[in-house]
Scaffold this active site. Structure first.
Site, short mmCIF file in Angstrom:
data_model
loop_
_atom_site.label_atom_id
_atom_site.label_comp_id
_atom_site.label_asym_id
_atom_site.label_seq_id
_atom_site.Cartn_x
_atom_site.Cartn_y
_atom_site.Cartn_z
N CYS A 202 -16.06 -7.49 9.55
CA CYS A 202 -17.01 -8.33 9.29
C CYS A 202 -16.48 -9.63 8.99
CB CYS A 202 -17.70 -7.59 8.09
SG CYS A 202 -19.53 -8.44 7.68
N CYS B 272 -26.56 -1.90 7.36
CA CYS B 272 -26.51 -3.40 7.29
C CYS B 272 -27.84 -3.91 7.59
CB CYS B 272 -25.49 -4.10 8.13
SG CYS B 272 -25.24 -5.72 8.09
N TYR C 5 -10.67 -11.66 -10.48
CA TYR C 5 -10.49 -10.77 -9.21
C TYR C 5 -9.19 -10.05 -9.32
CZ TYR C 5 -8.99 -9.59 -4.86
OH TYR C 5 -8.32 -9.04 -3.75
N ASP D 184 -13.90 -10.76 -3.61
CA ASP D 184 -13.21 -11.95 -3.20
C ASP D 184 -14.10 -12.58 -2.04
OD1 ASP D 184 -12.85 -10.39 -1.02
OD2 ASP D 184 -10.56 -10.56 -1.18
N THR E 182 -4.08 -16.77 1.37
CA THR E 182 -2.86 -16.64 2.34
C THR E 182 -3.22 -15.33 3.11
OG1 THR E 182 -1.59 -17.59 0.68
CG2 THR E 182 -0.44 -16.68 2.47
N GLY F 192 2.84 -22.05 -0.38
CA GLY F 192 1.83 -22.97 -0.91
C GLY F 192 1.27 -22.54 -2.30
N ARG G 259 0.72 -1.27 -0.12
CA ARG G 259 0.05 -0.12 0.12
C ARG G 259 0.70 1.43 -0.06
NH1 ARG G 259 -4.96 -1.79 4.30
NH2 ARG G 259 -6.17 -2.86 2.60
N GLU H 208 -1.23 -8.98 -4.96
CA GLU H 208 -2.42 -9.73 -4.91
C GLU H 208 -2.49 -11.23 -5.31
OE1 GLU H 208 -5.33 -8.84 -4.38
OE2 GLU H 208 -4.88 -6.60 -3.77
#
Length: 343
Positions: A191, A207, A120, A138, A43, A81, A25, A37
């Site tokens: 959330c 919400c 994505y 995602d 992960t 992985g 960032r 990304e």
């Protein structure tokens, strides 16, 4: 119905004040953001940080990565992985270097043609770097939007993702990169799947699930099929020089990674010796047992110490000195076995 401007203002104000500090960032370099990304797929952020920093230190540019051998690249991914991610990324970066003069395409239609770039990744990178108005949906966003709209659709269904992308389109007409990151940040920190922090939510008043007391019921997600379990015998074979026998995988799973010879638990020592074309002295009892859990299966492994006098093997087998281990790419499960044996 969520009021677009008020909801977006509340969400972005919270995000700008509370977003976590992350190295990706702090840059506008599309190569670095793209890398982050890819690493972040399936992960956690805290796991990715050291890998990201080490990777860009070793491969700081498109050219540096494109000119590197796969074994070297895999070594810097070892332990993360899902190795197909880095193989695809490596191939895509080579194409960027050769076809686009080392410049990551800024056109979403071009970028998504690169190997491994799915909807994505395309949405995330193109919105964050260039503010293209594409919603990045995602798992976090699927969960957040299900609750915000009190939607009972199965988020495991591809059709649901398409519908949510359409519903989120009005929110990314401007500041799309920040909005996409804010939605993901909300899902990762507030959330969350279980211990939802509704009392701290910046968009609580928007919400519907909170208003109806249904937060814990959502999202709806069909359960995956039960994982397959496979039992293996892993042989930690050494010779008189203290070298260790390893082999390179030629399979879809963990392709090209190195491992200690691993056989079906029901294989006889005779069949193993035939495979290795060598006489193998295997201890009767395993040194220890371990397991490795993949998304689709679990390996249960009994690890045996073994010895052979055979001095040379044909590929995919070879002898490895202990200090050469760091030069080869091993999966997490094999590194765990090596460390267990040698501590």
């Amino acid at each position: 119905m969520i009021e677009t401007k008020e909801f977006k203002d509340d969400l972005l104000n919270w995000f700008h004040e509370n977003k976590r500090q992350m190295p990706w960032r702090e840059t506008t370099n599309p190569y670095y953001i793209w890398l982050s990304e890819v690493m972040l797929q399936q992960t956690q952020v805290n796991t990715v940080r050291p890998y990201y920093n080490a990777f860009i230190d070793r491969f700081p540019t498109i050219q540096a990565l494109s000119e590197s051998k796969e074994d070297d690249v895999l070594k810097y991914w070892e332990g993360l992985g899902y190795y197909s991610r880095v193989r695809n990324f490596h191939e895509a970066v080579k194409e960027v270097h050769n076809k686009y003069d080392g410049i990551v395409p800024d056109n979403p239609e071009e970028f998504k043609k690169l190997k491994g770039v799915g909807p994505y990744t395309n949405a995330a990178v193109m919105s964050i770097v260039h503010n293209h108005p594409i919603p990045a949906v995602d798992g976090n966003v699927l969960r957040v939007w299900s609750r915000l709209t009190c939607n009972d659709r199965d988020i495991a269904a591809p059709k649901t993702k398409k519908i949510f992308e359409e519903e989120l389109q009005p929110f990314v007409k401007s500041e799309s990169g920040d909005f996409n990151q804010a939605m993901m940040e909300l899902g990762a920190t507030i959330c969350t799947p279980k211990k939802t922090l509704c009392i701290m939510c910046p968009v609580q008043k928007h919400c519907s699930a909170f208003a109806e007391g249904r937060v814990s019921e959502l999202p709806v997600k069909t359960k995956k099929a039960k994982k397959k379990t496979v039992d293996y015998s892993v042989l930690y074979i050494t010779n008189s020089a203290g070298e260790i026998l390893v082999r390179q995988r030629d399979t879809k799973l963990l392709n090209s990674m190195w491992e200690f010879p691993m056989f079906d638990a029901e294989d006889s020592i005779h069949s193993i010796e035939e495979e290795l074309d060598a006489v193998i002295d295997v201890q009767e009892e395993p040194m220890f047992t371990t397991k490795h859990v993949f998304t689709h299966m679990t390996w249960n492994m009994k690890v045996y110490r073994a010895y052979t006098q055979k001095q040379s093997f044909e590929p995919p087998y070879k002898w490895m000195k202990k200090d050469e281990k760091e030069k080869l790419s091993f999966s997490t499960s094999m590194s765990k076995i090596f460390n267990e044996v040698n501590t």
